[in-house]
Scaffold this active site. Structure first.
Site, PDB file in Angstrom:
ATOM      1  N   GLU A   1       1.543  -4.914  -0.136  1.00 38.86           N
ATOM      2  CA  GLU A   1       1.015  -3.905   0.798  1.00 38.86           C
ATOM      3  C   GLU A   1      -0.445  -3.573   0.459  1.00 38.86           C
ATOM      4  O   GLU A   1      -0.847  -2.416   0.455  1.00 38.86           O
ATOM      5  CB  GLU A   1       1.859  -2.632   0.756  1.00 38.86           C
ATOM      6  CG  GLU A   1       3.329  -2.820   1.055  1.00 38.86           C
ATOM      7  CD  GLU A   1       4.123  -1.513   1.029  1.00 38.86           C
ATOM      8  OE1 GLU A   1       3.516  -0.423   1.163  1.00 38.86           O
ATOM      9  OE2 GLU A   1       5.362  -1.566   0.890  1.00 38.86           O
TER      10      GLU A   1
ATOM     11  N   GLU B   1      10.624   1.410  -3.568  1.00 34.96           N
ATOM     12  CA  GLU B   1      10.075   2.435  -4.465  1.00 34.96           C
ATOM     13  C   GLU B   1      11.150   3.176  -5.260  1.00 34.96           C
ATOM     14  O   GLU B   1      11.117   4.400  -5.394  1.00 34.96           O
ATOM     15  CB  GLU B   1       9.202   3.401  -3.657  1.00 34.96           C
ATOM     16  CG  GLU B   1       8.011   2.697  -3.020  1.00 34.96           C
ATOM     17  CD  GLU B   1       7.190   3.560  -2.076  1.00 34.96           C
ATOM     18  OE1 GLU B   1       7.580   4.719  -1.831  1.00 34.96           O
ATOM     19  OE2 GLU B   1       6.156   3.081  -1.570  1.00 34.96           O
TER      20      GLU B   1
END
Length: 545
Positions: free
Chosen positions: A417, A310
């Site tokens: 995910e 991220e």
């Protein structure tokens, strides 16, 4: 691109998509001034004298309920090389953000996006940019509508092409003679597509969890927390890999590939407790120690590494160690485990078109920045990890368009995910997203973020605490059957020349051949490979009985 391409689908429902009829169908939006221009024989429209982000050019359109809309346009700005330009649709119920491009001057770039609507009615398509100092140039605009049935048909056609292959099998006897009218039975023993659920350490001690997980024939998994820095070095200087070691061994025993998640996380809220207070020199030492430790330990045993998680939304390491911190980490990991694909991993790139921080254009900018660090020249592929944490109803046209844009980089793409937040249509939305992801030819694997713990899952479980399927689990089981993960069987007879043809999902098969001239059936193994693994469009195999 110096000259934009023709509009997709001939422009779809857009009037005058190439501006060959000057400004017909187009009007100014806000207080912008618009004009028709021609350059090098190419005609386009320009919005200038802009004071507000939404000052631009627009066209009124009519939208139909429950339709899916794919949008594209070629965009250029009058100056600069990083001006965000978004396509917006204004409806009676609000605004639909269709997609964003980071436009340049002297170069046309393609904006791709899309949206879905719940009600029919008039709407208005326009473009906007927070950089009000630039002119927005627009050309080759397309807005194509699809029914749900048409969209699903395209998915099925794409799966036939991207996930399956025609196989021609010839059965022959010991002397090499064809065996006509032999009965062939092919059972898929392992899928060639990486698909699976995340797991937690609780699988190590819970037989029911193990049985549920292994009986699905998943081909890949990922650990929720157990490989992360805050788990393996909770106290400074004390490393503990016992959980991740045992989980990796469990997966390997069941022939399930593992993604490495993650080496570092750029979110300041998810560091080991002792890390944030370190001065830069000590943090740099700790980072190098962590990197060397975890990457060396699992070198060559994983199918991918999420290196700096991220790093589009967050910048903990950049704020402490300099703007090139992420890029340096990727290059250091590559030095140790260069045979494993290194991934970026982000949320909201396909989930939410409103989040400009992780828009496909921003993603590709960061990817190229990492590739070119240290004079690398961008010659090595970095994997594109798309987390796919959906909190809102999935915008399938935007999801497809975003993956299309990212795929132009040539980098491998994974859904890493996937989950859907708790809501009335959770299972329905999960199925829609899984079908869209699996049908995209550039998606090379799908992971669901559904690792079970006694306290529940992150946002979406597939089972209850007794490992009985929830509606989401039923969706997954249905698709596992449909996609050939559950020992799907194909049967048929050879023709007079001993040939049998079938279209099969990629993967491993057990082939059983029976013939009147053979006392016992013959069992053999067959691997159906992707087209990029084998050049021929059709795989031809000769099996001796």
């Amino acid at each position: 691109m110096e000259i934009p391409q023709k509009p997709q689908y001939g422009g779809g429902i857009i009037i005058n998509p190439e501006f060959n009829n000057r400004l017909e169908g187009w009007t100014a939006f806000g207080d912008a001034k618009i004009e028709h221009r021609e350059l090098r024989g190419n005609k386009f429209i320009v919005a200038h004298s802009r004071n507000q982000p939404y000052d631009s050019v627009s066209q009124k359109i009519y939208l139909q309920r429950n339709m899916l809309y794919s949008l594209s346009a070629w965009i250029q700005v009058s100056e600069g090389n990083d001006a965000p330009v978004s396509a917006i649709v204004k409806t009676s119920e609000g605004f639909k953000h269709c997609g964003t491009i980071f436009a340049e001057s002297n170069c046309w770039s393609m904006l791709k996006g899309g949206f879905m609507v719940d009600t029919s009615g008039l709407a208005e398509l326009y473009f906007e940019s927070n950089n009000t100092s630039v002119e927005i140039w627009v050309d080759s605009v397309s807005l194509k509508q699809f029914t749900q049935k048409q969209w699903r048909f395209h998915q099925e056609q794409s799966i036939e092409k991207a996930r399956k292959k025609k196989v021609l099998i010839q059965a022959i006897d010991a002397q090499g003679n064809p065996l006509p009218n032999a009965t062939l039975s092919l059972v898929q023993t392992r899928s060639g597509f990486p698909f699976g659920s995340g797991i937690s350490r609780h699988i190590l001690t819970n037989a029911a969890y193990q049985n549920w997980f292994t009986s699905r024939n998943f081909t890949a998994t990922v650990f929720g927390d157990e490989m992360k820095w805050y788990s393996t070095e909770y106290a400074r200087g004390t490393e503990d890999y016992s959980a991740s070691d045992a989980m990796l061994k469990f997966a390997q025993q069941h022939n399930i590939a593992v993604r490495g998640h993650n080496i570092f996380w750029d979110d300041p809220n998810y560091q080991p407790g002792w890390v944030p207070s370190l001065p830069p020199d000590q943090l740099s030492t700790a980072v190098q120690k962590r990197l060397n430790s975890v990457v060396s330990r699992y070198k060559g045993q994983l199918i991918g590494w999420d290196v700096v998680n991220e790093n589009l939304h967050f910048s903990f390491f950049e704020s402490k160690l300099g703007e090139n911190a992420s890029a340096k980490i990727y290059h250091d990991v590559r030095e140790i485990d260069g045979g494993t694909t290194l991934f970026m991993n982000e949320f909201n790139t396909v989930e939410d078109s409103r989040d400009g921080s992780a828009a496909p254009g921003k993603y590709l900018q960061k990817l190229r920045e990492i590739q070119s660090y240290g004079g690398g020249g961008g010659g090595w592929a970095i994997g594109i990890g798309l987390e796919a944490h959906f909190s809102i109803p999935p915008n399938l046209p935007y999801m497809r368009a975003s993956i299309d844009t990212l795929a132009a980089s040539g980098s491998p793409i994974w859904i890493t995910e996937l989950d859907v937040s708790s809501q009335p249509n959770q299972a329905e939305y999960l199925e829609q997203i899984l079908r869209e992801a699996h049908s995209h030819p550039k998606v090379q694997g799908i992971m669901m973020w559904t690792g079970w713990t006694p306290g529940g899952c992150y946002r979406m479980c597939l089972t209850d605490n007794n490992f009985k399927n929830l509606p989401t689990g039923d969706v997954v089981d249905k698709l596992l059957r449909e996609w050939g993960f559950t020992k799907a069987k194909v049967e048929g007879n050879t023709n007079p020349d001993g040939f049998f043809e079938a279209t099969l999902f990629h993967g491993d098969y057990e082939v059983r051949i029976n013939h009147p001239n053979i006392n016992n059936y013959s069992a053999q193994h067959l691997q159906v490979m992707r087209s990029d693994e084998q050049k021929q469009g059709r795989q031809i195999i000769q099996l001796r009985v």
